[in-house]
Design a protein around this motif. Sequence first.
Motif, short mmCIF file in Angstrom:
data_model
loop_
_atom_site.label_atom_id
_atom_site.label_comp_id
_atom_site.label_asym_id
_atom_site.label_seq_id
_atom_site.Cartn_x
_atom_site.Cartn_y
_atom_site.Cartn_z
N THR A 15 0.83 -1.21 0.00
CA THR A 15 0.00 0.00 0.00
C THR A 15 0.86 1.26 0.00
OG1 THR A 15 -1.68 -1.21 1.19
CG2 THR A 15 -1.87 1.17 1.25
N ASP A 16 1.97 1.23 0.73
CA ASP A 16 2.82 2.42 0.80
C ASP A 16 3.32 2.83 -0.59
OD1 ASP A 16 2.51 2.63 3.45
OD2 ASP A 16 4.53 1.96 4.01
N ASP A 17 3.61 1.85 -1.45
CA ASP A 17 4.08 2.17 -2.80
C ASP A 17 2.97 2.82 -3.61
OD1 ASP A 17 6.32 0.92 -1.90
OD2 ASP A 17 6.53 -0.47 -3.58
N LEU A 18 1.75 2.29 -3.44
CA LEU A 18 0.62 2.86 -4.19
C LEU A 18 0.31 4.27 -3.70
CD1 LEU A 18 -1.49 -0.41 -4.18
CD2 LEU A 18 -0.34 0.59 -6.16
N ARG A 19 0.40 4.47 -2.40
CA ARG A 19 0.15 5.81 -1.85
C ARG A 19 1.25 6.79 -2.32
NH1 ARG A 19 -3.39 6.46 2.48
NH2 ARG A 19 -2.08 8.14 3.29
N ALA A 20 2.48 6.30 -2.42
CA ALA A 20 3.57 7.17 -2.91
C ALA A 20 3.29 7.59 -4.35
CB ALA A 20 4.91 6.44 -2.82
N ALA A 21 2.73 6.67 -5.14
CA ALA A 21 2.40 7.01 -6.53
C ALA A 21 1.27 8.03 -6.59
CB ALA A 21 2.03 5.75 -7.30
N VAL A 22 0.28 7.89 -5.70
CA VAL A 22 -0.82 8.87 -5.66
C VAL A 22 -0.27 10.24 -5.23
CG1 VAL A 22 -2.95 9.52 -4.45
CG2 VAL A 22 -2.63 7.16 -5.27
N GLN A 23 0.66 10.22 -4.29
CA GLN A 23 1.24 11.49 -3.85
C GLN A 23 1.99 12.17 -5.00
OE1 GLN A 23 4.60 12.61 -2.52
NE2 GLN A 23 3.62 14.49 -1.78
N ALA A 24 2.73 11.38 -5.78
CA ALA A 24 3.43 11.94 -6.95
C ALA A 24 2.41 12.50 -7.95
CB ALA A 24 4.29 10.86 -7.62
N ALA A 25 1.33 11.75 -8.17
CA ALA A 25 0.29 12.21 -9.11
C ALA A 25 -0.28 13.55 -8.67
CB ALA A 25 -0.84 11.17 -9.19
N SER A 26 -0.43 13.71 -7.35
CA SER A 26 -1.06 14.94 -6.84
C SER A 26 -0.22 16.18 -7.14
CB SER A 26 -1.31 14.82 -5.33
OG SER A 26 -0.11 15.04 -4.60
N LEU A 27 1.06 15.99 -7.43
CA LEU A 27 1.94 17.14 -7.70
C LEU A 27 1.85 17.62 -9.15
CD1 LEU A 27 5.09 16.08 -5.63
CD2 LEU A 27 3.28 17.69 -5.00
N ALA A 28 1.00 16.97 -9.93
CA ALA A 28 0.85 17.37 -11.34
C ALA A 28 0.23 18.76 -11.42
CB ALA A 28 -0.02 16.35 -12.07
N PRO A 29 0.47 19.45 -12.54
CA PRO A 29 -0.19 20.75 -12.74
C PRO A 29 -1.66 20.55 -13.09
CG PRO A 29 1.04 20.13 -14.71
CD PRO A 29 1.34 19.07 -13.68
N SER A 30 -2.50 21.51 -12.74
CA SER A 30 -3.91 21.46 -13.15
C SER A 30 -4.43 22.89 -13.28
CB SER A 30 -4.75 20.67 -12.14
OG SER A 30 -4.67 21.25 -10.85
N LEU A 31 -5.46 23.06 -14.10
CA LEU A 31 -6.03 24.37 -14.33
C LEU A 31 -6.43 25.01 -13.00
CD1 LEU A 31 -7.12 26.48 -16.41
CD2 LEU A 31 -9.27 25.20 -16.39
N HIS A 32 -5.91 26.18 -12.69
CA HIS A 32 -6.16 26.92 -11.43
C HIS A 32 -5.81 26.08 -10.19
CE1 HIS A 32 -7.99 29.49 -14.30
NE2 HIS A 32 -9.23 29.50 -13.90
N ASN A 33 -4.98 25.08 -10.36
CA ASN A 33 -4.65 24.15 -9.26
C ASN A 33 -5.92 23.53 -8.67
OD1 ASN A 33 -2.93 22.69 -7.57
ND2 ASN A 33 -2.82 24.31 -6.03
N SER A 34 -6.82 23.15 -9.58
CA SER A 34 -8.12 22.60 -9.15
C SER A 34 -8.00 21.14 -8.71
CB SER A 34 -9.13 22.73 -10.29
OG SER A 34 -8.59 22.20 -11.49
N GLN A 35 -6.95 20.45 -9.14
CA GLN A 35 -6.71 19.06 -8.76
C GLN A 35 -7.99 18.23 -8.96
OE1 GLN A 35 -4.79 19.01 -4.76
NE2 GLN A 35 -4.38 21.19 -5.13
#
Length: 335
Positions: A15-35
Amino acid sequence: MPIRTDTIHAPAVPTDDLRAAVQAASLAPSLHNSQPWWFRIDEHGIDVHADPTRNPTAADPAGRELRIGCGAAILFARLALRELGWTVQTTLLPDPAEADHLARLTVTGREPATADEHSLVLAIPVRYTDRGRYDDRRVPLELVEQLRQAVSEEGAWLRTLDRPGDAVPVTMLLAHADEIERDDPAYTAELAAWSRYDAADDGVPRQAVDPVPVDARATTYPLRDFDVDGSVTAGYVAAQDPPPVERSYAALIGTPGDDDRSWLEAGAALGRLLLRAAVEGVNAQPMTQVLEVPAARIGLARELGVVGHPQMLLRLGYGTGRPITHRRSVDDLIR
Ligand SMILES: Cc1cc2nc3c(=O)[nH]c(=O)nc-3n(C[C@H](O)[C@H](O)[C@H](O)COP(=O)(O)O)c2cc1C
């Protein structure tokens, strides 16, 4: 829900590896940082979903930019899993009946990350949108070729704006689109709603807005004005000898198609380009007003003579900022 055959021989992932991947994904750019994303994890991988309730729809009614941001997030998750030694099979839009189920990342085995993947992963927390002045150094041609390659790896193309006659029509189309958007009360209300004055975990904080008013900026390209109430630029005093006009290097990412899949691919291309640029110390700022006004988007394709669909316009150069925007926590992102 289609029958899943992809996990029959798949290894179990901590699970820790999958959560680390989600954390990396969350750092992506998005319009107005809307995530505009959420994730589901199971022992064999990650499902990436759009969250249309978070999308700034005045700027992005079709969810095109939403999918661009999510496409970058999917790439960041893929790379993070590779860094942890997992091989990944990515299936875009795995369920035709569920358009907001954007991707399934299935872990298929083990293999060490390549040096290239490693360097891109190191750039994930370093990359940020730089809205300030870029210095006079040129983006090296070798890097431009790497960026072209990065974009084509994800099924998109890069049209650099370095031909004589490129800059003027693009500047005019950008200015026209920016004006149309600023005249739209729904657009300005939405921009104000995503502006942040406190330590919120989304939106564009005041510190990420350039303190130089947009019409006094050194770049010739009209930039989106995030200073919705004028508070950031209120104390601005023009220098007696302003620096020379910045020679921004601009580039357009485009795709052959213009549907959900193309937008996700454009997002992965954007993500890969931004990380490759960040590895070399080069910053970027999207300038997407021109892509949000349909007539301007068509005009852009025509003026640049591109075959296919413009998806993301960027200026690139050497900035002086740092990552400023915040992200929602991994616990908030996993459902
Ligand atoms: C589809 C898309 C469109 C964007 N358009 C603009 C833009 O027009 N102007 C701008 O300054 N930033 C733009 N951005 C950058 C976002 O505002 C930025 O990614 C977000 O605030 C998170 O900040 P960060 O990139 O520094 O992590 C865009 C990003 C995406 C993915």
